[in-house]
Design an enzyme around this catalytic site. Structure first.
Site, mmCIF file in Angstrom:
data_model
loop_
_atom_site.group_PDB
_atom_site.id
_atom_site.type_symbol
_atom_site.label_atom_id
_atom_site.label_comp_id
_atom_site.label_asym_id
_atom_site.label_seq_id
_atom_site.Cartn_x
_atom_site.Cartn_y
_atom_site.Cartn_z
ATOM 1 N N LYS A 109 0.799 -1.322 -0.223
ATOM 2 C CA LYS A 109 0.016 0.117 0.096
ATOM 3 C C LYS A 109 0.882 1.253 -0.029
ATOM 4 O O LYS A 109 2.020 1.190 0.402
ATOM 5 C CB LYS A 109 -1.087 -0.041 1.210
ATOM 6 C CG LYS A 109 -0.197 -0.072 2.506
ATOM 7 C CD LYS A 109 -1.219 -0.257 3.662
ATOM 8 C CE LYS A 109 -0.283 -0.385 5.170
ATOM 9 N NZ LYS A 109 -1.187 -1.007 6.161
ATOM 10 N N ARG A 135 -10.438 -0.404 14.925
ATOM 11 C CA ARG A 135 -10.303 0.332 13.744
ATOM 12 C C ARG A 135 -11.416 -0.277 12.653
ATOM 13 O O ARG A 135 -12.691 0.305 12.488
ATOM 14 C CB ARG A 135 -8.944 0.197 13.047
ATOM 15 C CG ARG A 135 -8.753 1.203 11.952
ATOM 16 C CD ARG A 135 -7.160 1.277 11.090
ATOM 17 N NE ARG A 135 -6.708 0.023 10.994
ATOM 18 C CZ ARG A 135 -5.533 -0.367 10.330
ATOM 19 N NH1 ARG A 135 -4.735 0.803 10.473
ATOM 20 N NH2 ARG A 135 -5.274 -1.415 10.143
ATOM 21 N N HIS A 174 -6.032 -7.767 12.963
ATOM 22 C CA HIS A 174 -4.717 -6.913 12.937
ATOM 23 C C HIS A 174 -4.473 -6.476 14.394
ATOM 24 O O HIS A 174 -5.323 -6.163 15.165
ATOM 25 C CB HIS A 174 -5.083 -5.702 12.125
ATOM 26 C CG HIS A 174 -4.081 -4.978 11.802
ATOM 27 N ND1 HIS A 174 -2.413 -5.317 11.129
ATOM 28 C CD2 HIS A 174 -3.540 -3.526 11.983
ATOM 29 C CE1 HIS A 174 -1.794 -4.399 11.082
ATOM 30 N NE2 HIS A 174 -2.384 -3.163 11.629
ATOM 31 N N ARG A 203 0.953 -11.030 6.928
ATOM 32 C CA ARG A 203 1.001 -9.868 5.950
ATOM 33 C C ARG A 203 2.363 -9.252 6.183
ATOM 34 O O ARG A 203 2.463 -8.687 7.321
ATOM 35 C CB ARG A 203 -0.167 -8.952 6.274
ATOM 36 C CG ARG A 203 -1.604 -9.496 5.813
ATOM 37 C CD ARG A 203 -2.810 -8.692 6.207
ATOM 38 N NE ARG A 203 -2.849 -7.936 7.622
ATOM 39 C CZ ARG A 203 -3.089 -8.569 8.659
ATOM 40 N NH1 ARG A 203 -3.666 -9.826 8.556
ATOM 41 N NH2 ARG A 203 -3.068 -8.041 9.877
ATOM 42 N N TYR A 255 14.948 30.992 5.971
ATOM 43 C CA TYR A 255 14.058 31.862 6.498
ATOM 44 C C TYR A 255 13.799 32.071 8.001
ATOM 45 O O TYR A 255 14.073 30.972 8.830
ATOM 46 C CB TYR A 255 12.379 31.233 6.075
ATOM 47 C CG TYR A 255 12.275 31.011 4.747
ATOM 48 C CD1 TYR A 255 12.065 32.348 3.805
ATOM 49 C CD2 TYR A 255 12.150 29.699 3.878
ATOM 50 C CE1 TYR A 255 11.704 32.327 2.701
ATOM 51 C CE2 TYR A 255 11.777 29.891 2.551
ATOM 52 C CZ TYR A 255 11.526 31.085 1.957
ATOM 53 O OH TYR A 255 11.198 31.073 0.639
ATOM 54 N N CYS A 293 13.417 24.487 3.332
ATOM 55 C CA CYS A 293 12.340 25.296 2.665
ATOM 56 C C CYS A 293 11.797 24.142 1.818
ATOM 57 O O CYS A 293 12.049 23.076 1.817
ATOM 58 C CB CYS A 293 13.401 25.921 1.291
ATOM 59 S SG CYS A 293 14.588 27.070 2.254
ATOM 60 N N MET A 294 10.885 24.734 0.972
ATOM 61 C CA MET A 294 10.235 23.831 0.355
ATOM 62 C C MET A 294 10.952 22.675 -0.713
ATOM 63 O O MET A 294 10.617 21.619 -1.067
ATOM 64 C CB MET A 294 8.770 24.455 -0.617
ATOM 65 C CG MET A 294 7.727 23.443 -1.273
ATOM 66 S SD MET A 294 6.661 24.496 -2.233
ATOM 67 C CE MET A 294 5.737 25.391 -1.002
ATOM 68 N N ASP A 295 11.909 23.196 -1.207
ATOM 69 C CA ASP A 295 12.859 22.784 -2.363
ATOM 70 C C ASP A 295 14.108 22.521 -1.999
ATOM 71 O O ASP A 295 14.997 21.958 -2.841
ATOM 72 C CB ASP A 295 12.338 23.515 -3.611
ATOM 73 C CG ASP A 295 11.244 24.052 -3.945
ATOM 74 O OD1 ASP A 295 10.288 23.276 -4.037
ATOM 75 O OD2 ASP A 295 10.929 25.326 -4.020
HETATM 76 C C1 LIG Z 1 -0.535 -1.927 6.907
HETATM 77 C C2 LIG Z 1 -1.025 -3.365 7.220
HETATM 78 C C3 LIG Z 1 -0.083 -4.132 7.422
HETATM 79 C C4 LIG Z 1 1.267 -4.079 7.189
HETATM 80 O O1 LIG Z 1 1.875 -3.760 8.400
HETATM 81 P P1 LIG Z 1 3.498 -3.948 8.629
HETATM 82 O O2 LIG Z 1 3.715 -3.356 9.974
HETATM 83 O O3 LIG Z 1 4.191 -2.809 7.460
HETATM 84 O O4 LIG Z 1 4.010 -5.236 8.340
HETATM 85 C C5 LIG Z 1 -0.779 -5.422 7.609
HETATM 86 N N1 LIG Z 1 -2.003 -5.431 7.761
HETATM 87 C C6 LIG Z 1 -2.972 -4.528 7.863
HETATM 88 C C7 LIG Z 1 -4.347 -4.632 8.072
HETATM 89 C C8 LIG Z 1 -2.384 -3.299 7.445
HETATM 90 O O5 LIG Z 1 -3.023 -2.133 7.514
#
Ligand SMILES: *Cc1c(COP(=O)(O)O)cnc(C)c1O
Length: 369
Positions: free
Chosen positions: A39, A136, A166, A220, A265, A311-313
């Site tokens: 992601k 969540r 999770h 995951r 700045y 700065c920004m850049d």
């Molecule tokens: C982002 C996410 C992960 C991955 O987590 P890591 O700590 O990067 O391994 C796994 N499960 C869910 C639901 C997530 O949102």
């Protein structure tokens, strides 16, 4: 944002490191399978490139956060299950079908509405999400969850591909809350008659520090694939990970500034004597945030502090002596002897090692090797 190729600031991604991190983890988890989480453009490392490396290294699937991230992977030819971890509006079911994207389901009513949108012989791939303590998304109620399972069994158009949860505290050295969540997950999963192919609970931290106790046959793996430590180096890794990302640039101007001159700045930095100041073409517009003022970068293997406001850049650094324009600067990664870790940047910026690479904007081109 448009990538700026005509500027020396760039991100170098070591694809071999990603493959190796995944292989090391697969070895560590033994019989379990792995989805690699890509992601947010692979945590800033490139979603397509990471997903390709992951499948090559032996992962079975990918996870993304949104439909659009999933479509991007399918269009790039990524095979295997692609699980969308977030909740999507049920009216997008036809898109899920069209691109064969697996979807996280957190309520019975979503599933009931989805069924109505399915045409003959269409099949929607479902992962039911349980909220075991993250607060969540996910089913909280056991009865509603088992009704959802029953619906997937009854409806030909629904295929229950997975069940997951999770963890909220997997990186914490106190494992009590983790164990409570794991136990709740166990209670949900134990009552099942037909077990779906993927039962998954562990993210990177849970995979690293709770692998044997974690319920499930799949993990995951996100941050670890990129070679980063979810605990910001505070906990030791059970196997080594290699950081995949380097952030480099070159000095575009060098000047000798007299004593008591303001830099940047607000003139928050004033030279204490005659000093060599170098300008680096990266700033908060690139995701190199303003709170990194005072952090150091590497020039010729020497730590040089960022002076004045970012700065920004652009930002300015204090050099110990003259160096020519075009001298390389390492902001993240290895120089000859020294190394700046993402985890160190994160610590200085008072955040975690996820946020730093995610913030690095599309303006910085990514190069893969
Ligand atoms: C982002 C996410 C992960 C991955 O987590 P890591 O700590 O990067 O391994 C796994 N499960 C869910 C639901 C997530 O949102």
């Amino acid at each position: 944002m448009e990538a700026s190729y005509h500027r020396p600031t760039r991100i170098l991604i070591d694809i071999k490191a990603i493959e190796q991190n995944i292989q090391s983890c697969l070895h560590y988890i033994g019989d379990k399978k792995m989805f690699v989480v890509v992601k947010a453009d692979g945590y800033g490392h490139g979603a397509v490139e990471t997903a390709k490396a992951a499948l090559k290294a032996g992962a079975v699937g990918s996870c993304v956060a949104t439909i659009d991230e999933g479509i991007l992977l399918r269009k790039a030819g990524i095979a295997g299950p692609i699980l969308i971890l977030g909740i999507v509006d049920v009216r997008y079911v036809p898109i899920l079908i069209n691109y064969q994207l697996s979807i996280t389901v957190s309520s019975l009513s979503w599933l009931q509405q989805a069924v109505k949108l399915l045409k003959d012989r269409e099949r929607l791939f479902i992962h039911l999400k349980l909220d075991t303590g993250m607060g969540r998304i996910g089913f909280l109620n056991k009865q509603e969850f088992f009704q959802a399972v029953a619906l997937t069994n009854a409806e030909k158009g629904l295929f229950l591909e997975g069940i997951f949860t999770h963890f909220a505290t997997a990186d914490d050295s106190d494992s009590r809350y983790w164990a409570e969540q794991n136990n709740r997950f166990k209670q949900f999963v134990e009552g099942l008659e037909n077990v779906p192919p993927y039962i998954h609970s562990s993210n990177t931290a849970s995979t690293l520090w709770h692998n044997s106790a974690a319920i499930g046959n799949t993990v995951r793996f996100g941050l670890g694939a990129y070679g980063l430590n979810p605990s910001n180096i505070s906990r030791r890794l059970p196997f080594s990970l290699r950081p995949a990302l380097q952030l480099v640039s070159k000095i575009v101007q060098v000047k000798q500034v007299s004593h008591a001159n303001g830099i940047g700045y607000g003139t928050t930095y004033v030279t204490k004597k005659e000093e060599w100041i170098g300008t680096v073409p990266i700033g908060y517009g690139d995701g190199w945030t303003r709170n990194l003022q005072g952090f150091s970068v590497l020039v010729n293997d020497e730590y040089c502090p960022i002076v004045g406001r970012i700065c920004m850049d652009q930002c300015m650094i204090r050099l110990s002596s003259f160096v020519p324009v075009g001298t390389p600067v390492t902001l993240i990664g290895k120089s000859k002897q020294e190394q700046i870790l993402v985890e160190e940047v994160a610590k200085y910026a008072k955040t975690n090692s996820y946020e730093i690479p995610c913030l690095l904007s599309d303006r910085i081109p990514r190069y893969y090797f």
